[in-house]
Enzyme design. Structure first.
Site, PDB file in Angstrom:
ATOM      1  N   ARG A   1      89.382  16.182   0.816  1.00  0.00           N
ATOM      2  CA  ARG A   1      89.322  16.476   2.234  1.00  0.00           C
ATOM      3  C   ARG A   1      89.068  15.185   3.002  1.00  0.00           C
ATOM      4  NH1 ARG A   1      89.530  21.358   4.457  1.00  0.00           N
ATOM      5  NH2 ARG A   1      88.890  21.360   6.614  1.00  0.00           N
TER       6      ARG A   1
ATOM      7  N   CYS B   1      95.841  18.814  14.343  1.00  0.00           N
ATOM      8  CA  CYS B   1      95.259  19.372  13.124  1.00  0.00           C
ATOM      9  C   CYS B   1      96.104  20.530  12.566  1.00  0.00           C
ATOM     10  CB  CYS B   1      93.824  19.778  13.429  1.00  0.00           C
ATOM     11  SG  CYS B   1      92.763  19.702  12.008  1.00  0.00           S
TER      12      CYS B   1
ATOM     13  N   HIS C   1      91.357  15.694  15.597  1.00  0.00           N
ATOM     14  CA  HIS C   1      91.243  17.099  15.973  1.00  0.00           C
ATOM     15  C   HIS C   1      90.462  17.311  17.262  1.00  0.00           C
ATOM     16  CE1 HIS C   1      87.358  17.990  13.499  1.00  0.00           C
ATOM     17  NE2 HIS C   1      87.052  17.602  14.691  1.00  0.00           N
TER      18      HIS C   1
END
Lengths: 418, 236
Positions: B130, B96, B194
């Site tokens: 996003r 990430c 992540h």
């Protein structure tokens, strides 16, 4: 109510009808739907319903619902208090709360962290109460550093009096944006989100606890006038007087909530001698900490939505021979991302009988396996109760720690216990 | 393993800045899967105020918010320890925000390019939207192949330079750009999966371990494989 324009009056009445319907059909506490209908009719309703009232807003990552309840109880010394006691903490819930109690001059509103700036602006609140900020449901929540910045800026634009936890660096930094503040040393168990200076990003020096300061820019913890003494179960007020707490609600987190509530009440002129007895009476809040007796076993429900909350829950578990059920879901209100399970240290559960439940119990299973905590997989609390009773008839208690929708499911199984 | 000791050293870089989404999970799974095979391990937490040791075996970098990400990149560049370690042949897993800053450049919150540590030939900027949700990808065959599952939550879009190779092809989700996910270059691996990428993908954990200790005996199935299968089924 009579000072409201007709359209707003109508909106409030329509909203109340929808809330009764929601309750009557068993679909909820009725607090969200009522406000939703009302907001459609009158967008400025929150501002209008706030006029002529003295409003306190309560926000934090954890303990919002409980602290709102504590403060609302204390303020009843002054007369009726409007409050969103079911945790419906967005503007729709605030509208429902205010519309339901038109004659209450005082209001205490729990506010979702993200909504605090706009609710502060709409309500022109007199008091803002801030307890803690930590990682929470990050697939939909804002980054908390950004959130603290928004709080700080919003507070700077008002004359609100802040009552805030000086021991949480992000909260304190946000609170320092206000023009008036009462600082409470309420403690901070979970520190993993506040190693960085909120002002400059430097690595904070954090000893001796609860002191913190930034060696790079000099930013430091404000001096607190109220403080919690967890070891002695007491709160020390600005006159150095010590108040033994003896709360019915368990744990350090609730000692912190109580201290914040006492400091807030004092800002309204209510002395600790009057506020504390009201706080001590509260045994459970919207099902949190409640116990249900089933098949002769007392099952206690603990809500924990994020790593800081799980840490607090572990600290109030019964002695090790009491089994514990962990239940985790990942629906939208919980956050779809279960990564946070890896931020929690489960090794404290070693030596205890542990059951895993919920839609994401495989995540929990791997997490416990990795921390070398033996566990059993279960489907329902009632199955666990039956199993435990059959195998260890002397066990009379069981703790359940669950995240939001998992908690609500279990609570619904027992008739939405309060 | 490092030349001077028989302990596998797992170095967790900047848990004070880059630890947002359960990043600790990667260190814990590496330790567990190594120790189950009789390999002794040590986990070092290196805070941003401390120097990064160059003698570690596996370096882990996690996720972080915008500002901590910039601070971490600046401190790592000034420190130089991570770059020296990568040059020595240490294994690196960067996820990430950590993935972005081990690259050549990454974007700040206004998408101005900032210099990264430069151990992975990638450039990252900000996308329009996003990327949030479950992600599934097929690992490059030369790394052993297989499917990986994770959760992504980022606004980054990453392009690979000539020296880096995609870690995997995106099956569901976005990753670098909707078609590839992550990158590797020698023993440096980066991914948008992540937080606990290794707990959900035991084969990735073993890939990193093999880079330092060579061939590994297989382990009996654990809850890690069960979770891997469950998440794949849920995402596809």
């Amino acid at each position: 109510m009579s000072e409201l324009p007709l359209r707003a009056q109508l909106a409030a009445v329509v909203g109340k009808g929808a809330a009764s319907l929601s309750r009557a059909t068993g679909r909820g506490d009725g607090s969200v739907i009522g406000g939703k209908v009302a907001l459609k009719v009158e967008p400025d309703l929150l501002a209008q319903l706030s006029r002529g009232r003295r409003i306190a807003l309560v926000s934090a990552t954890n303990g919002k619902t409980t602290t709102t309840r504590l403060i609302a109880s204390a303020l009843q010394e002054l007369g009726p208090v409007a409050t969103n006691e079911h945790g419906a903490n967005m503007p729709t819930g605030h509208i429902t709360a205010l519309a339901n109690q038109p004659d209450a001059r005082e209001a205490v509103l729990e506010v979702d962290e993200k909504y605090l700036p706009r609710v502060l602006e709409a309500t022109n609140a007199a008091v803002v109460v801030l307890m803690n900020l930590s990682r929470d449901q990050m697939d939909r929540a804002s980054e908390i550093n950004l959130l603290a910045k928004k709080w700080r800026d919003a507070l700077g634009r008002t004359q609100a009096h802040v009552v805030a936890n000086a021991d949480d660096p992000l909260v304190a930094w946000a609170g320092l944006g206000a023009n008036y503040a009462t600082w409470v040393s309420a403690g901070q168990r979970w520190k993993e989100d506040s190693w960085c200076c909120p002002e400059c990003g430097g690595h904070l020096k954090r000893d001796p606890d609860p002191h913190w300061e930034c060696p790079e820019c000099g930013m430091r913890r404000p001096d607190a006038t109220w403080s919690v003494d967890n070891e002695n179960d007491s709160v020390v007020d600005p006159g150095e007087q010590r108040w033994p707490l003896r709360m019915s609600l368990p744990g350090d987190a609730n000692r912190a909530n109580a201290a914040i509530a006492m400091a807030t009440a004092a800002a309204y002129g209510i002395p600790a001698a009057q506020s504390l007895p009201r706080l001590q009476e509260i045994r459970s809040v919207a099902g949190r900490y409640t116990s249900v007796v089933t098949d002769g076993v007392e099952v206690r429900l603990l809500l924990a939505k994020n790593p800081a909350g799980w840490l607090e829950s572990f600290s109030v578990l019964d002695p090790p021979r009491v089994p514990v059920i962990l239940s985790v879901n990942a629906q939208i209100p919980d956050g779809k991302d279960t990564s946070w399970l890896w931020d929690v240290d489960y090794s404290v559960l070693r030596g205890r009988r542990v059951f895993v439940m919920g839609e994401r119990r495989t995540d929990l299973a791997l997490r416990l396996e990795t921390d070398e905590v033996p566990f059993e997989v279960a489907d329902r609390v009632s199955d666990v109760v039956a199993k435990v009773k059959a195998e260890s008839p002397d066990i009379t208690k069981l703790d359940v720690i669950a995240n939001y929708t998992a908690f609500q499911q279990i609570r619904a199984d027992y008739g939405r216990v309060e | 393993m490092s030349d001077t000791s028989s302990v596998l050293r797992i170095v967790w870089i900047y848990p004070d800045l880059l630890s947002t989404y359960g990043d600790q999970g990667n260190a814990l799974i590496l330790r567990r899967r190594a120790e189950q095979r009789g390999i002794r391990t040590e986990i070092l937490h290196v805070h941003s105020s401390d120097p990064v040791p160059a003698e570690g075996d596996v370096y882990l970098l996690g996720g972080g918010e915008d500002r901590p990400q910039i601070l971490a990149a600046n401190r790592l560049r000034a420190d130089g320890g991570l770059k020296r370690a990568a040059e020595r042949g240490a294994a690196v897993l960067a996820v990430c925000a950590g993935y972005q800053i081990v690259g050549q450049s990454y974007g700040d919150d206004d998408d101005n390019p900032l210099p990264g540590v430069g151990i992975l030939d990638i450039h990252s900027g900000r996308g329009e939207t996003r990327a949030v949700g479950e992600i599934v990808a097929d690992v490059a065959p030369e790394l052993g192949g297989g499917r990986i599952t994770g959760f992504e939550n980022h606004q980054g879009r990453t392009t690979l330079g000539p020296t880096a190779t995609p870690l995997s092809r995106t099956v569901a989700g976005i990753g670098n750009d909707g078609s590839t996910e992550g990158a590797y270059q020698g023993q440096v691996l980066g991914t948008y999966l992540h937080g606990p990428a290794l707990p959900r993908n035991p084969q990735l954990a073993d890939l990193l371990l093999r880079m330092r200790v060579g061939e590994l005996p297989p382990l009996p199935p654990s809850w890690g494989e069960a979770l891997h299968e469950e998440r794949l089924a849920a995402a596809l």
